[in-house]
Design an enzyme around this catalytic site. Structure first.
Site, short mmCIF file in Angstrom:
data_model
loop_
_atom_site.label_atom_id
_atom_site.label_comp_id
_atom_site.label_asym_id
_atom_site.label_seq_id
_atom_site.Cartn_x
_atom_site.Cartn_y
_atom_site.Cartn_z
N ASN A 253 -9.44 19.02 5.19
CA ASN A 253 -10.47 18.55 6.13
C ASN A 253 -10.45 19.38 7.41
OD1 ASN A 253 -12.44 17.06 7.40
ND2 ASN A 253 -11.35 15.10 7.32
N HIS B 138 -20.62 16.29 4.55
CA HIS B 138 -19.31 16.27 5.23
C HIS B 138 -18.26 15.99 4.15
CE1 HIS B 138 -15.95 15.39 7.70
NE2 HIS B 138 -15.96 14.10 7.42
N CYS C 4 -16.42 13.83 13.30
CA CYS C 4 -16.77 15.04 12.55
C CYS C 4 -18.23 15.45 12.71
CB CYS C 4 -16.47 14.84 11.07
SG CYS C 4 -14.78 14.33 10.77
N SER D 223 -17.01 9.55 12.02
CA SER D 223 -16.51 8.18 12.09
C SER D 223 -16.88 7.57 13.43
CB SER D 223 -15.00 8.16 11.95
OG SER D 223 -14.64 8.67 10.70
N GLU E 16 -12.56 17.20 17.64
CA GLU E 16 -11.97 15.89 17.89
C GLU E 16 -10.46 16.05 18.05
OE1 GLU E 16 -12.28 13.10 14.50
OE2 GLU E 16 -13.53 14.62 13.56
N SER F 127 -13.30 3.54 6.08
CA SER F 127 -14.01 4.74 6.53
C SER F 127 -14.87 5.30 5.40
CB SER F 127 -13.04 5.79 7.06
OG SER F 127 -12.36 6.42 6.00
C1 LIG Z 1 -11.99 11.30 8.72
C2 LIG Z 1 -13.26 11.36 8.01
O1 LIG Z 1 -13.75 12.42 7.76
S1 LIG Z 1 -14.00 9.82 7.58
C3 LIG Z 1 -14.35 9.76 5.87
C4 LIG Z 1 -13.20 9.56 4.89
N1 LIG Z 1 -11.98 9.00 5.43
C5 LIG Z 1 -10.83 9.73 5.54
O2 LIG Z 1 -10.77 10.91 5.23
C6 LIG Z 1 -9.65 9.02 6.12
C7 LIG Z 1 -8.35 9.77 5.97
N2 LIG Z 1 -7.81 9.69 4.62
C8 LIG Z 1 -7.23 8.53 4.15
O3 LIG Z 1 -7.16 7.50 4.82
C9 LIG Z 1 -6.68 8.54 2.74
O4 LIG Z 1 -6.21 9.82 2.45
C10 LIG Z 1 -7.69 8.08 1.66
C11 LIG Z 1 -8.25 6.69 1.99
C12 LIG Z 1 -8.84 9.06 1.54
C13 LIG Z 1 -6.95 8.05 0.30
O5 LIG Z 1 -5.99 7.01 0.38
P1 LIG Z 1 -4.73 6.87 -0.61
O6 LIG Z 1 -4.36 5.45 -0.55
O7 LIG Z 1 -3.71 7.87 -0.25
O8 LIG Z 1 -5.26 7.34 -2.00
P2 LIG Z 1 -5.81 6.47 -3.24
O9 LIG Z 1 -4.68 5.73 -3.86
O10 LIG Z 1 -7.00 5.70 -2.82
O11 LIG Z 1 -6.21 7.66 -4.20
C14 LIG Z 1 -7.27 8.51 -3.88
C15 LIG Z 1 -8.15 8.68 -5.11
O12 LIG Z 1 -7.37 9.31 -6.12
C16 LIG Z 1 -7.41 8.52 -7.31
N3 LIG Z 1 -6.11 8.67 -7.97
C17 LIG Z 1 -4.91 8.21 -7.55
N4 LIG Z 1 -3.95 8.60 -8.43
C18 LIG Z 1 -4.56 9.28 -9.42
C19 LIG Z 1 -4.11 9.93 -10.61
N5 LIG Z 1 -2.84 9.93 -10.96
N6 LIG Z 1 -5.02 10.56 -11.39
C20 LIG Z 1 -6.33 10.57 -11.06
N7 LIG Z 1 -6.81 9.97 -9.94
C21 LIG Z 1 -5.94 9.34 -9.12
C22 LIG Z 1 -7.65 7.10 -6.82
O13 LIG Z 1 -8.19 6.28 -7.86
C23 LIG Z 1 -8.63 7.35 -5.71
O14 LIG Z 1 -9.92 7.60 -6.24
P3 LIG Z 1 -11.08 6.49 -6.11
O15 LIG Z 1 -11.30 6.29 -4.64
O16 LIG Z 1 -12.24 7.13 -6.77
O17 LIG Z 1 -10.57 5.27 -6.77
#
Ligand SMILES: CC(=O)SCCNC(=O)CCNC(=O)[C@H](O)C(C)(C)COP(=O)(O)OP(=O)(O)OC[C@H]1O[C@@H](n2cnc3c(N)ncnc32)[C@H](O)[C@@H]1OP(=O)(O)O
Length: 445
Positions: free
Chosen positions: A328, A244, A120, A364, A83, A211
């Site tokens: 990833n 994945h 993916c 996705s 991709e 996502s």
């Molecule tokens: C592209 C694909 O493959 S599709 C499938 C998945 N989608 C993606 O990968 C999209 C691309 N990635 C993203 O958009 C982002 O990186 C995300 C959505 C995965 C994470 O977003 P962010 O806002 O940066 O992180 P977020 O604040 O949600 O923290 C991530 C996790 O860490 C946890 N976390 C945050 N801070 C802490 C901490 N200090 N200690 C422990 N855990 C923590 C959060 O609770 C969260 O876990 P949860 O989802 O179980 O609640």
């Protein structure tokens, strides 16, 4: 019936790495544990200046061909899943074939080449294409080369920047495979979704939280669809379940849902009833919200039980080891999860011949696919031969300033001259653009 599956695997990681908790998090003003405990990520791979999806794919393919003693005439098909393509017409497989033809006698003139796109999941779809081609008897005794290669970069400042990575997985698909046989049975969960897309742009538009919801919803549908043809699944049926893995935290969520689904109406649910109650059933609730709240409560309890934790440690945790160190790899990610599990099985001296894997792919946009795989008698020789640890250990660490530069180097909108961080040796490298704006490559001894 001929058995068809994966005969051999090789990977190629981007040669640079960024330490997420110790280098990236402090600059972002984030708690390092967001990475280690939340996302489950330690380091991400990045491509050096002279690396891209073609060099990583061609280098992985060359390792595979050399190890298996293959010549171009042995390959009847080259499918590339990506991709991160930079050309809307000429497929990446032609660039990779061109690279390989620089170093082998003969050519891939009579091989069918293509490029698969569905985020993916395209890597698994390419496996399907190769499988179907061989099963249909159109392969004339030749094998297929499937290459999943991606540079998973997000816009600077996008939350997705936390989950980047770069690398390629090359797989040889053949009759009587040495590693795993693929099941005929498959399940799909597929809907038109707007969770992650790249409408004529290099970096994705992502609704990260959505996502994750879409991943889980489609994966569940795929499992139900798989069960409709293969019969009910049970947590004890599978030695490993590679998913994945955009980041390991995503797999933790998918695994919990999967365990709940597979253990419903089984002795596991009965055994857990005293401790956490039975699974909530929709019919017992007046509103959907009440049902959802009850499910959330049950899941919170389920993940603390010994049964679940033991199963997770044995069946899921080994699948995320490589991913936690490379980030990833989009199309290659689920194939790294399989490799990670089999590599750990080999290190632990586990006997895997005849054991089953359940493989959950996701793309996705969105689609999930589930199929089973049977580990072959010769699996250990294959896994022992794959070079993972030395590649990961040999990566060069970059600082945050280096990361900013390397992100710019691989940004198609920017033109920036940056000195390479590593010295290429015995590999394909990107050398610049040709007269029709094609990317050009050569093999460096
Ligand atoms: C592209 C694909 O493959 S599709 C499938 C998945 N989608 C993606 O990968 C999209 C691309 N990635 C993203 O958009 C982002 O990186 C995300 C959505 C995965 C994470 O977003 P962010 O806002 O940066 O992180 P977020 O604040 O949600 O923290 C991530 C996790 O860490 C946890 N976390 C945050 N801070 C802490 C901490 N200090 N200690 C422990 N855990 C923590 C959060 O609770 C969260 O876990 P949860 O989802 O179980 O609640």
């Amino acid at each position: 019936m001929t058995s068809v599956g994966i005969d051999a695997i090789e990977i190629r990681t981007g040669k640079l790495f960024l330490d997420l908790p110790n280098t990236f998090a402090p600059v972002k003003g984030e708690d390092p544990e967001k990475y280690t405990k939340g996302l489950g990520l330690y380091t991400s791979s990045f491509p050096d200046v002279y690396e891209d999806i073609v060099t990583m794919g061609a280098n992985a393919a060359k390792s595979l061909m050399d190890r298996k003693g293959l010549e171009p005439e042995d390959i009847g098909r080259i499918d590339v899943a990506t991709e991160s393509a930079f050309d809307n017409s000429k497929p990446v497989s032609t660039y990779i074939a061109g690279c390989l033809e620089q170093v082998y006698d003969g050519d891939f003139r009579h091989a069918n080449k293509g490029e698969r796109k569905f985020a993916c999941i395209a890597g698994t779809q390419s496996l399907d294409d190769a499988y179907n081609w061989i099963k249909a008897g159109r392969n004339r005794g030749r094998a297929a080369l499937v290459i999943a290669t991606d540079t998973a970069l997000y816009e600077r400042g996008d939350p997705g920047e936390a989950t980047q990575g770069a690398g390629a997985v090359a797989m040889l698909i053949d009759e009587d495979p040495d590693l795993v046989e693929l099941s005929t049975e498959q399940g799909y969960g597929s809907m038109d979704e707007t969770d992650f897309l790249k409408p004529n742009q290099q970096f994705p538009s992502v609704d990260g939280k959505r996502s994750m919801q879409v991943y889980l919803a489609r994966m569940r549908e795929a499992l139900e669809d798989y069960e409709s043809v293969a019969g009910r699944t049970h947590p004890a049926d599978f030695e490993y379940i590679p998913f994945h893995t955009p980041f390991p935290g995503m797999v933790r969520k998918a695994a919990l849902l999967g365990f709940r689904h597979m253990s419903r109406d089984t002795e596991i649910e009965d055994e857990l009833a005293d401790e956490i109650g039975r699974q909530p059933r929709e019919a017992d609730f007046e509103t959907w919200d009440d049902y959802e709240e009850a499910i959330r409560g049950y899941m919170d309890d389920l993940k603390t039980t010994e049964q679940y934790r033991d199963w997770y440690d044995r069946v899921i945790d080994p699948t995320i080891d490589i991913s936690s160190r490379v980030g990833n790899w989009y199309t290659g990610s689920v194939h790294i999860a399989r490799l990670s599990a089999l590599k750990i099985a080999a290190e632990e001296g586990k006997e895997m011949a005849g054991k089953k894997l359940l493989v959950g792919s996701y793309g996705s946009g969105a689609q999930a696919e589930i199929h089973a795989e049977t580990v072959q008698d010769t699996w250990l020789d294959e896994i022992d031969a794959v070079d993972v640890d030395s590649q990961l250990e040999d990566r060069t660490e970059i600082t945050f300033d280096d990361y900013e530069l390397i992100h710019d180097v691989h940004n198609h909108e920017k033109e920036i001259e940056v000195e390479e961080f590593t010295q290429p040796e015995g590999e394909f490298v990107f050398t610049g653009w040709g007269r029709m704006n094609e990317r050009r490559y050569e093999y460096v001894e």
